[in-house]
Motif scaffolding. Structure first.
Motif, PDB file in Angstrom:
ATOM      1  N   PRO A  76       0.814  -1.234   0.000  1.00 17.52           N
ATOM      2  CA  PRO A  76       0.000   0.000   0.000  1.00 17.52           C
ATOM      3  C   PRO A  76       0.840   1.273   0.000  1.00 17.52           C
ATOM      4  O   PRO A  76       0.467   2.271  -0.618  1.00 17.52           O
ATOM      5  CB  PRO A  76      -0.821  -0.118   1.292  1.00 17.52           C
ATOM      6  CG  PRO A  76      -0.892  -1.592   1.561  1.00 17.52           C
ATOM      7  CD  PRO A  76       0.418  -2.141   1.094  1.00 17.52           C
ATOM      8  N   HIS A  77       1.986   1.233   0.681  1.00 17.70           N
ATOM      9  CA  HIS A  77       2.867   2.414   0.704  1.00 17.70           C
ATOM     10  C   HIS A  77       3.387   2.726  -0.705  1.00 17.70           C
ATOM     11  O   HIS A  77       3.458   3.891  -1.111  1.00 17.70           O
ATOM     12  CB  HIS A  77       4.053   2.179   1.642  1.00 17.70           C
ATOM     13  CG  HIS A  77       3.682   2.060   3.085  1.00 17.70           C
ATOM     14  ND1 HIS A  77       2.888   2.989   3.741  1.00 17.70           N
ATOM     15  CD2 HIS A  77       3.993   1.114   4.009  1.00 17.70           C
ATOM     16  CE1 HIS A  77       2.732   2.626   4.999  1.00 17.70           C
ATOM     17  NE2 HIS A  77       3.381   1.485   5.185  1.00 17.70           N
ATOM     18  N   ILE A  78       3.760   1.665  -1.448  1.00 16.44           N
ATOM     19  CA  ILE A  78       4.289   1.865  -2.807  1.00 16.44           C
ATOM     20  C   ILE A  78       3.182   2.367  -3.728  1.00 16.44           C
ATOM     21  O   ILE A  78       3.396   3.269  -4.546  1.00 16.44           O
ATOM     22  CB  ILE A  78       4.892   0.555  -3.353  1.00 16.44           C
ATOM     23  CG1 ILE A  78       6.067   0.110  -2.491  1.00 16.44           C
ATOM     24  CG2 ILE A  78       5.372   0.747  -4.798  1.00 16.44           C
ATOM     25  CD1 ILE A  78       6.606  -1.262  -2.841  1.00 16.44           C
ATOM     26  N   LEU A  79       1.987   1.792  -3.599  1.00 14.05           N
ATOM     27  CA  LEU A  79       0.861   2.214  -4.448  1.00 14.05           C
ATOM     28  C   LEU A  79       0.497   3.672  -4.197  1.00 14.05           C
ATOM     29  O   LEU A  79       0.253   4.440  -5.134  1.00 14.05           O
ATOM     30  CB  LEU A  79      -0.352   1.311  -4.203  1.00 14.05           C
ATOM     31  CG  LEU A  79      -0.206  -0.137  -4.691  1.00 14.05           C
ATOM     32  CD1 LEU A  79      -1.377  -0.976  -4.213  1.00 14.05           C
ATOM     33  CD2 LEU A  79      -0.101  -0.197  -6.206  1.00 14.05           C
ATOM     34  N   THR A  80       0.462   4.050  -2.931  1.00 11.47           N
ATOM     35  CA  THR A  80       0.150   5.446  -2.587  1.00 11.47           C
ATOM     36  C   THR A  80       1.207   6.383  -3.163  1.00 11.47           C
ATOM     37  O   THR A  80       0.887   7.464  -3.685  1.00 11.47           O
ATOM     38  CB  THR A  80       0.071   5.615  -1.051  1.00 11.47           C
ATOM     39  OG1 THR A  80      -0.946   4.749  -0.548  1.00 11.47           O
ATOM     40  CG2 THR A  80      -0.247   7.050  -0.673  1.00 11.47           C
ATOM     41  N   LEU A  81       2.471   5.962  -3.084  1.00 14.95           N
ATOM     42  CA  LEU A  81       3.562   6.762  -3.642  1.00 14.95           C
ATOM     43  C   LEU A  81       3.398   6.913  -5.152  1.00 14.95           C
ATOM     44  O   LEU A  81       3.535   8.021  -5.691  1.00 14.95           O
ATOM     45  CB  LEU A  81       4.899   6.086  -3.324  1.00 14.95           C
ATOM     46  CG  LEU A  81       6.163   6.730  -3.901  1.00 14.95           C
ATOM     47  CD1 LEU A  81       6.326   8.148  -3.358  1.00 14.95           C
ATOM     48  CD2 LEU A  81       7.397   5.886  -3.575  1.00 14.95           C
ATOM     49  N   LEU A  82       3.083   5.825  -5.843  1.00 13.28           N
ATOM     50  CA  LEU A  82       2.895   5.883  -7.298  1.00 13.28           C
ATOM     51  C   LEU A  82       1.751   6.824  -7.662  1.00 13.28           C
ATOM     52  O   LEU A  82       1.847   7.595  -8.621  1.00 13.28           O
ATOM     53  CB  LEU A  82       2.619   4.482  -7.844  1.00 13.28           C
ATOM     54  CG  LEU A  82       3.834   3.538  -7.939  1.00 13.28           C
ATOM     55  CD1 LEU A  82       3.383   2.125  -8.264  1.00 13.28           C
ATOM     56  CD2 LEU A  82       4.811   4.030  -9.006  1.00 13.28           C
TER      57      LEU A  82
END
Length: 484
Positions: free
Chosen positions: A237-243
């Protein structure tokens, strides 16, 4: 005097460096300071002299001086500048492996009075960290933790020098993670201090830390056990939010690194299933509107990894008209061979892994068959095989949807050329025979096969040194003869 370039050469010719080196063993700090400055200035920008200095044993002495007088800032500074000038030499790195220099550099990093001193130490660490032996030594001595702590202390600062320190330090941590043992130690089964700090970088407002964080996660995701553990700990979720923060006019490097991390995390089959259930493909599809080729390339590769062996995911994406339209557009990317190749590979993967009539018809309607035929003539064997297998599956599922695109793209002459190619790879010929076998068995394209005189090529292959090829060719000849 030696500050002037014109004076340095006469000093060297006069043997001053050899005369000065013994004075580095003095117990007088003032003598050490002036000796160090003189040697440093005389040898500045002179690789030959610097190499001779290392051979004379100056490295252990510089480290010893910093250990003996850690609070004498002018003297420490002279030693650090000397190490900085010598750190690119292989002989200096070899000498430093024996000196346990990491502890000394960490101590000086923690007590650095200003950004200038920090940057000298970071530059030394960066140069030395290129050595695999020192990379592991640094990690075991706590260099990544020291760098991470420094970044933590500097976060929120707006001073350009502090921001520069954050950039150099975070890049250095990513570099240290390239070593397998170093990476594993920093990961610490997901509870390591460095790993925890890197997770916070993903949520930082500092673009450099976001980039380093994503690159670091991609490095941690180099083995299956780490990938599974990170998924358990909720990194996705952290990576998706960053993207999603960078979808519109965002940082291309961050998007590229974030997708690399997702792709690596999706390699274990168990992770694919969980990531699909968590809606990862839906969220990263927001990046479809990007116009940046590096991001397009990584997005396509990530989606291809997500559908690998996953029938449901391939079926869902293969029926998505918006996605297919974008893939078709990228299949025709004239200026970007990488994007073109990845788009074609994703198209083939959707058919191969779904084996669905709906997907086959959707690809045919979207004019995707011609791109697969083009892919079959790629210079890369793996791409040729993927395309030929996808075309064989599509033909077996729905030959009627394939007939017109095959004729328009002149597939059969292309297949004949593959069989006749004297230097063609055996595996490519075998995949081509698999497609021809499907077409022969379907019956509806028998006349077309005969019209290009495919039997001539098959007869030649029936005597091929590869028994696998010869058997397949003979089998197809029998099929064509039985039905002619």
């Amino acid at each position: 005097m030696a500050r002037e370039a014109s004076v340095r050469e006469p000093c060297i010719e006069a043997g001053l460096v050899k005369a000065l080196v013994p004075h580095l063993n003095s117990g007088d700090q003032e003598m050490l300071l002036n000796t160090g400055r003189a040697i440093g200035r005389i040898c500045f920008d002179n690789t030959q002299q610097q190499d001779q200095l290392v051979q004379s044993g100056v490295i252990p002495r510089l480290v010893s001086i910093m250990k003996e007088y850690p609070d004498n800032d002018p003297l420490v500074n002279v030693c650090l500048l000397a190490l900085c000038n010598l750190a690119d030499l292989d002989c200096a790195r070899e000498a430093l492996v024996e000196q346990d220099v990491a502890d000394t550099l960490i101590l000086q990093l923690k007590r650095a009075p200003d950004a200038e001193r920090r940057h000298v130490i970071l530059e030394i660490l960066g140069s030395l960290g290129e050595s695999d032996a020192l990379k592991l030594q640094f990690t075991e001595s706590g260099v990544p933790e020291a760098l991470s702590l420094m970044i933590r202390d500097l976060q929120g600062h707006s001073d350009p020098h502090d921001l520069c320190s954050i950039k150099i330090a975070s890049n250095l941590i990513v570099s240290l993670l390239l070593g397998d043992e170093s990476m594993q130690k920093c990961f610490g089964e997901g509870s390591g201090e460095v790993y925890q700090d890197i997770l916070s970088w993903l949520q930082s407002s500092n673009t450099q830390l976001q980039l380093s964080g994503a690159l670091a996660i991609a490095n941690f995701a180099r083995n299956d056990s780490n990938c599974v553990k990170m998924l358990d700990l909720g990194v996705v979720p952290h990576i998706l939010t960053l993207l999603e923060k960078h979808v519109d006019e965002g940082d291309v490097s961050v998007q590229h690194a974030g997708l690399s991390a997702l792709r690596n995390l999706a390699i274990p089959a168990t992770n694919k299933v969980r990531m699909l259930e968590d809606g990862v493909t839906e969220r990263i599809k927001t990046l479809l509107r990007t116009d940046m080729p590096p991001v397009q390339f990584k997005l396509l590769g990530t989606l291809r990894m997500m559908v690998d062996g996953q029938e449901g995911a391939a079926l869902k994406l293969g029926r998505d008209a918006v996605l297919l339209a974008r893939i078709m557009e990228w299949c025709g990317a004239k200026d970007h061979a990488g994007v073109r190749g990845e788009a074609s590979r994703l198209l083939a993967a959707l058919i191969r892994h779904s084996r669905s009539p709906e997907v086959v018809r959707a690809v045919a309607r979207a004019d995707g068959v011609r791109h697969l035929i083009t892919m079959a003539t790629s210079e890369h064997v793996i791409m040729q095989n993927e395309a030929l297998v996808a075309l064989a599956i599509a033909s077996a599922i729905d030959i009627e949807s394939m007939r017109d695109p095959f004729s328009e793209a002149k597939l059969l002459p292309t297949l004949k050329n593959m069989l006749d190619d004297p230097v063609g790879a055996v595996e490519v010929k075998f995949s081509a025979l698999g497609l021809i076998c499907t077409l022969a068995n379907s019956g509806v394209m028998r006349d077309e096969l005969n019209s290009v005189n495919i039997k001539e090529s098959l007869n030649k292959l029936a005597d091929h040194s590869s028994s696998k090829l010869a058997t397949q060719a003979s089998s197809i000849l029998t099929t064509l003869s039985d039905t002619s």
